[in-house]
Scaffold this motif. Structure first.
Motif, mmCIF file in Angstrom:
data_model
loop_
_atom_site.group_PDB
_atom_site.id
_atom_site.type_symbol
_atom_site.label_atom_id
_atom_site.label_comp_id
_atom_site.label_asym_id
_atom_site.label_seq_id
_atom_site.Cartn_x
_atom_site.Cartn_y
_atom_site.Cartn_z
ATOM 1 N N LEU A 1 -1.925 -0.103 6.817
ATOM 2 C CA LEU A 1 -1.583 1.368 6.817
ATOM 3 C C LEU A 1 -1.263 1.701 8.212
ATOM 4 O O LEU A 1 -1.407 2.983 8.362
ATOM 5 C CB LEU A 1 -2.864 2.429 6.467
ATOM 6 N N ALA B 1 -8.968 7.026 3.453
ATOM 7 C CA ALA B 1 -10.118 7.332 1.887
ATOM 8 C C ALA B 1 -10.834 8.948 2.064
ATOM 9 O O ALA B 1 -10.743 9.389 1.361
ATOM 10 C CB ALA B 1 -10.832 6.465 1.401
ATOM 11 N N ALA C 1 0.868 -1.098 -0.168
ATOM 12 C CA ALA C 1 0.341 -0.054 0.005
ATOM 13 C C ALA C 1 0.708 1.399 0.014
ATOM 14 O O ALA C 1 0.535 2.541 -1.101
ATOM 15 C CB ALA C 1 -0.857 -0.269 1.279
ATOM 16 N N SER D 1 -8.314 1.873 6.547
ATOM 17 C CA SER D 1 -8.491 2.267 4.847
ATOM 18 C C SER D 1 -9.825 3.409 4.558
ATOM 19 O O SER D 1 -9.682 4.164 4.291
ATOM 20 C CB SER D 1 -8.817 1.122 4.306
ATOM 21 N N PHE E 1 -10.431 2.064 -2.321
ATOM 22 C CA PHE E 1 -9.804 1.279 -0.673
ATOM 23 C C PHE E 1 -10.645 -0.131 -1.206
ATOM 24 O O PHE E 1 -12.003 0.133 -0.808
ATOM 25 C CB PHE E 1 -9.747 1.656 0.131
ATOM 26 N N THR F 1 -11.993 -2.970 0.829
ATOM 27 C CA THR F 1 -11.297 -4.114 2.253
ATOM 28 C C THR F 1 -12.191 -5.725 2.986
ATOM 29 O O THR F 1 -13.259 -5.364 1.901
ATOM 30 C CB THR F 1 -11.524 -3.064 3.308
ATOM 31 N N PHE G 1 -14.172 3.967 -1.625
ATOM 32 C CA PHE G 1 -13.844 3.180 -0.539
ATOM 33 C C PHE G 1 -15.337 1.070 -0.565
ATOM 34 O O PHE G 1 -16.648 2.090 -0.663
ATOM 35 C CB PHE G 1 -14.433 3.058 1.198
ATOM 36 N N ASN H 1 -18.956 3.986 4.154
ATOM 37 C CA ASN H 1 -17.712 4.096 5.339
ATOM 38 C C ASN H 1 -17.872 3.707 7.053
ATOM 39 O O ASN H 1 -17.279 2.887 7.734
ATOM 40 C CB ASN H 1 -16.391 4.977 5.228
ATOM 41 N N ASN I 1 -7.042 -4.753 1.046
ATOM 42 C CA ASN I 1 -7.079 -4.713 2.342
ATOM 43 C C ASN I 1 -5.446 -4.053 2.732
ATOM 44 O O ASN I 1 -3.947 -5.024 3.375
ATOM 45 C CB ASN I 1 -6.091 -6.431 2.489
ATOM 46 N N ALA I 2 -5.312 -2.543 2.614
ATOM 47 C CA ALA I 2 -4.191 -2.006 2.595
ATOM 48 C C ALA I 2 -3.502 -2.000 4.368
ATOM 49 O O ALA I 2 -4.885 -2.070 4.919
ATOM 50 C CB ALA I 2 -4.497 -0.070 2.353
ATOM 51 N N PHE J 1 -6.336 -0.730 -3.772
ATOM 52 C CA PHE J 1 -6.235 -1.179 -2.999
ATOM 53 C C PHE J 1 -6.772 -1.804 -1.990
ATOM 54 O O PHE J 1 -8.105 -1.787 -1.381
ATOM 55 C CB PHE J 1 -5.493 0.201 -1.156
ATOM 56 N N SER K 1 -15.666 -2.123 0.882
ATOM 57 C CA SER K 1 -16.023 -3.733 2.295
ATOM 58 C C SER K 1 -16.155 -4.776 1.594
ATOM 59 O O SER K 1 -17.716 -4.533 1.906
ATOM 60 C CB SER K 1 -16.452 -3.201 3.653
#
Length: 438
Positions: free
Chosen positions: A248, A374, A224, A370, A356, A358, A382, A425, A245-246, A243, A384
Motif C-alpha cells: 500500500l 482497514a 492490492a 494494512s 486484510f 498480514t 484485520f 489492529n 500482505n497488501a 488482501f 495478523s
C-alpha cells in the motif's frame, strides 16, 4: 491417550516444517533453546523424542530472555498446545511415550503425502485460457466449479505458480480463477508496462467473459491497489475483498510505515527511471547482491530475517522482475505508476466486505499500513499471522484458506479464532514496531 499427545506433536512438526522449508539446513546449524515452565517428565520425553525424530538438538533453558525470534515463536506455540495437557500427560506411562510419538509422526507424514497427491490431482485439472487484449494475450487459469468464485489477483512480475497450493485447496469450495497481469510473463519478469486502469479493465473483462458475479477477490502484494480500484469501479456490493500482505505504499498519511525493502526498491526504481540505459547494469548488480551470503550481526537478526524469507524451493522466482535489464525497466515503470496511486479519501465508499491478512515478519509490505487502511473502510476486518512472512499464503496455505472460508461463510460477523492469529489492529502495530526496533 493419543488425543493428548497429537496436538503437541503436530504443532512441533508443523513448526519444524515451516522453518526447514525456509532453510533445510537450519537445525543442522543451530540448536533450539526450549523453556516450558512446570514441565512434567512425560512432556519432557515427548519433546526430546520428537526432536530426535526430526534430528534437532534441544537446549533446555530456564528463561526466555536468551531466546531469539525463532525460539520465541516455538515457545509461544508450545505454551499454547501444552497449557491444557501438560498435567494430564502424567497419566501416560513413560514407556509408552516414544511409541505414541512415533505413531503420530508416521500418521503426520502419511497425511502430508496424501495431501500432496490430492493437490497434484487437483492441479492437473486446471485449465489454461487466454483473451486477446489490445494485441496482447491476457493469460489466466480456471479450476473447480461451484456457486462461489474466487479470483486471485497476482503481484506484478512473478509467476502464477506461486498460487498452486492455494488453488489446489481453494477449488474444493468453488471456481478459482488465477489471473496473470498483462505485461507480466507467465514464468516471471515484466515484458511491458500497463497502467493500473488497464489491469482493472482486464479484470472486469475476464469476469464478464467467465460470467462471474459476486466474486471473492483475493489479492496479494501489488495486486492490492488493482483490487481497490476494482471495488471503486464495480457496482458489486456482495462477494468480498481479501488482501494478503497488501502493498500500500503511496497511500497518503502512511509514509512513516514504509518497510526498508520498500525504501530501497524505491531508490532503485528512481535510479532506473532516470537512467534507462543503466537498467541492465542495475539488474546484474542486484542479482550479484542476491547471490552473496548475508552476514548478520547476531542470531536475533538472523532468525528475524529467516522468518521473513520465502521457501528455498521458490526463492529463485522472486528475482524474476529484476533478472534482466528489460524486465527491470518495465517493472520500475509499473511500480512507479502503482506507488503514485492514493485511495485514502475513497476507501470509505467501498461497501464490499473486506478482510486484510498480514504477517508478523512481512519485511516487504508494511503490516501497519494494512491495519491503518482497514480502519478507514466501513466493513473491513484485520488479522495478523504470528510468525508469518510476506509469503504466508504459500507457507501456511491451510491456515490462510481456513481464514478466508471462515470470513466468507460468516460474512465477517465472527472473528476467526486461532492461537497464531491476532485481530487487534493497535496491538499488532505496537508489537511490530517493537520488533522493528529490536
Amino acid at each position: 491417550m493419543n488425543q493428548l499427545l497429537e496436538p503437541i506433536v503436530r504443532e512441533w512438526l508443523d513448526f519444524a516444517s515451516e522453518i526447514q522449508a525456509r532453510d533445510a539446513q537450519y537445525f543442522q546449524k543451530n540448536r533450539l533453546r526450549v523453556y516450558i515452565p512446570h514441565i512434567t517428565s512425560q512432556l519432557f520425553l515427548v519433546m526430546e523424542h520428537a526432536a530426535t525424530l526430526l534430528k534437532i538438538e534441544l537446549e533446555w533453558v530456564v528463561q526466555t530472555q536468551s531466546m531469539q525470534a525463532i525460539e520465541r515463536l516455538f515457545h509461544q506455540r508450545m505454551m499454547h498446545v501444552t497449557a491444557q495437557t501438560n498435567h494430564l500427560l502424567s497419566h501416560i506411562p513413560d514407556s509408552m511415550i516414544a511409541p505414541m510419538v512415533d505413531g503420530i509422526y508416521q500418521e503426520y507424514q502419511q497425511r502430508q503425502l496424501l495431501q500432496r497427491q490430492e493437490d497434484d490431482r487437483n492441479l492437473a485439472s486446471v485449465v489454461s485460457k487466454s483473451i486477446p487484449m489490445d494485441g496482447v494475450d491476457l493469460h489466466y487459469t480456471v479450476a473447480g466449479t461451484g456457486s462461489e468464485t474466487f479470483v486471485l489477483v497476482h503481484a506484478f512480475g512473478l509467476p502464477i505458480c506461486l498460487w498452486d497450493q492455494m488453488v489446489a485447496k481453494l477449488m474444493k469450495y468453488g471456481k478459482v480463477i488465477v489471473w496473470q497481469p498483462r505485461g507480466s510473463d507467465l514464468d516471471g519478469g515484466v515484458k511491458a508496462y500497463q497502467p493500473l486502469e488497464a489491469h482493472v479493465a482486464d479484470l472486469l473483462t475476464l469476469l464478464s467473459i467467465e460470467g462471474v458475479s459476486r466474486p471473492h477477490i483475493i489479492s496479494w502484494c501489488t495486486g492490492a491497489k488493482v483490487a481497490i480500484e476494482y471495488a471503486l469501479q464495480s457496482e458489486e456490493q456482495e462477494g468480498s475483498l481479501i488482501f494478503l500482505n497488501a502493498s500500500l505504499k503511496g497511500m497518503k498519511g502512511l509514509e512513516d510505515f514504509q518497510t526498508i525493502f520498500e525504501k530501497d526498491l524505491y531508490a532503485i526504481c528512481q535510479a532506473a527511471l532516470k537512467s534507462p540505459r543503466m537498467a541492465p547494469i542495475f539488474a546484474q548488480t542486484l542479482n550479484q547482491k542476491n547471490d552473496r551470503i548475508t552476514q548478520f550481526i547476531d542470531e536475533e537478526h538472523e532468525s528475524i530475517a529467516l522468518l521473513g524469507e520465502m521457501n528455498e524451493s521458490l526463492r529463485h522466482t522472486l528475482r524474476e522482475p529484476l533478472a534482466t535489464g528489460e524486465s527491470l525497466h518495465f517493472y520500475t515503470q509499473q511500480l512507479h505508476d502503482y506507488w503514485n496511486r492514493d485511495y485514502m479519501q475513497q476507501l470509505s465508499t467501498i461497501e464490499i466486505p473486506t478482510l486484510f491478512i498480514t504477517a508478523e515478519y512481512d519485511h516487504i509490505a508494511s503490516p501497519q499500513m494494512s491495519a491503518l487502511v482497514a480502519e478507514q473502510m466501513n466493513d473491513a476486518h484485520f488479522a495478523s499471522i504470528q510468525g508469518g512472512s510476506h509469503y504466508m499464503f504459500v507457507q501456511q496455505s491451510e491456515l490462510i484458506l481456513d481464514m478466508i472460508i471462515h470470513f466468507i461463510q460468516s460474512k465477517g460477523t465472527h472473528p476467526y479464532k486461532h492461537h497464531l492469529v491476532s485481530d487487534n489492529n493497535h496491538q499488532v502495530i505496537k508489537h511490530i514496531e517493537e520488533e522493528v526496533r529490536k
